[in-house]
Write an enzyme that holds these catalytic residues in place. Structure first.
Site: not given
Ligand SMILES: *Cc1c(COP(=O)(O)O)cnc(C)c1O
Length: 382
Positions: A41, A266
């Site tokens: 993702k 800054y």
């Molecule tokens: C993002 C996600 C994962 C992976 O999570 P990590 O902590 O990056 O391993 C697994 N399952 C779902 C439903 C997620 O949204």
């Protein structure tokens, strides 16, 4: 010449990390090791879908949120399973799932209704999600059996193919008792329901014995560890033999000595106590480096670990050159990744996690793909 900032994506590191996870699972679980959904993702946690396709060519499946990302995987030739972790959002999506043979999570009654009202040419594989304590997506435990039965009815009508069970852990990284409680809720709500099961994210996958205790045909869903980040506060990625898949690098574009008592950047948030040689790095928050990185955040200049001084600005930040007397304009800088601090070490003083930094690298930062066959500068098409 473009600004010297660069995000290098190491495709071999993606493959290596997948291999490490597969080997750990084989050791923990034995011959019938779980299948692995590589979670890609958010443009593969900022690494790019195309790079993930290459690096995770040996994964059993790919999981993501965005329908477009799933379609891109098919169009690029991925023929294995694809899973939408949040499922679909409207009836028109079902046609796309059908056309591209994309599997879906089903987490709410509205999705069941859309499936009941729709038609497909090929049965869709699905995982019915239960909320066992994350209190985000999923059917509540007391509603789960009825939801699962509706999915089985859809299966007998040929709308759904394989129907599985899934849940997500809230504290797999830091609290075994909460995870155990979630697993008990899961076991009770799913007793007697056949079909594959998917519960483990990176933290759970890397917790010895956890996947081994899950009965049945199992799919794990690691994300961050495949990119070389650690899901744990107290275990470094390196200690688990994971390699960073992204290196954010730049160069010094200016150096000078700040007199004692003078402020830097800054807000003059850093005031030099003694004359301090500093270097200006071509990297700022518009590149995705966190603006809230405090003085002391680790950074590597010319191979020497030093620290950020003062506030990060939009296009630049300042590094302490006291430990790097040889540094000059053009000296290489590693913000995180190979040859520098880990992304987790940078995230910690910023009050965030490596995940956020990897996902936040800005579109304006050029990507260089270090692949099996080294490719030239790629633009961020994915
Ligand atoms: C993002 C996600 C994962 C992976 O999570 P990590 O902590 O990056 O391993 C697994 N399952 C779902 C439903 C997620 O949204």
């Amino acid at each position: 010449m473009p600004r010297p900032i660069l995000a290098t994506i190491h495709v071999p590191a993606l493959s290596h990390n997948l291999e490490i996870v597969a080997r750990r699972l084989a050791r923990d679980v034995g011959a019938s090791r779980p299948s692995i959904w590589a979670v890609i993702k958010a443009r593969a946690y900022g690494h790019g879908i195309d790079q993930a396709l290459e690096g995770f060519a040996r994964a059993d499946g790919l999981a993501m949120l965005d329908l477009d990302e799933a379609v891109r995987c098919r169009e690029r030739g991925w023929s294995g399973p694809l899973l939408l972790l949040e499922g679909f959002f409207e009836p028109a999506d079902i046609e796309v799932l059908d056309h591209y043979r994309i599997s879906t999570a089903i987490h709410c009654p509205e999705q069941l209704e859309m499936l009941e009202a729709g038609a497909v040419r090929h049965a869709l594989d699905a995982f019915v999600k239960i909320d066992t304590g994350m209190h985000r997506l999923g059917f509540q435990p007391d509603a789960y059996r009825a939801a699962y039965q509706r999915a089985l009815d859809l299966q007998s009508e040929g709308v759904l193919g394989t129907v599985g069970k899934m849940t997500h852990f809230a504290r797999a990284d830091d609290d075994a008792a909460t995870t155990a409680a979630q697993l008990r809720v899961f076991a009770e709500a799913t007793t007697g329901l056949s079909g594959p099961v998917s519960v483990c994210n990176s933290a759970a996958t890397l917790t010895e014995g956890l996947a081994a205790g899950v009965p049945g045909d199992q799919w794990v869903r690691p994300g961050i560890c495949l990119y070389g980040g650690s899901p744990f506060e107290d275990r470094s990625a390196q200690s688990m033999d994971l390699r960073p898949a992204m290196t954010l690098s730049s160069r010094l574009i200016g150096t000078h000595t700040v007199p004692a008592g003078a402020g830097v950047g800054y807000g003059h948030r850093y005031v030099a106590r003694h004359p301090t040689r500093v270097g200006v790095v071509a990297c700022g928050y518009a590149d995705g480096y966190p603006r809230h990185a405090p003085t002391g955040t680790p950074i590597t200049v010319d191979g020497v670990r030093t620290r950020v001084l003062g506030r990060v600005s939009m296009d630049m930040l300042v590094a302490d050159l006291d430990p790097v007397p040889q540094a000059r304009v053009g000296s290489p800088v590693v913000l995180w990744g190979e040859g520098g601090p880990s992304v987790d070490e940078v995230a910690r003083p910023c009050g965030t996690i490596g995940y956020e930094l990897l996902c936040a690298v800005a579109p304006r930062v050029p990507r260089r793909i270090q692949g099996a066959q080294a490719a030239p500068i790629a633009d961020e098409g994915s």
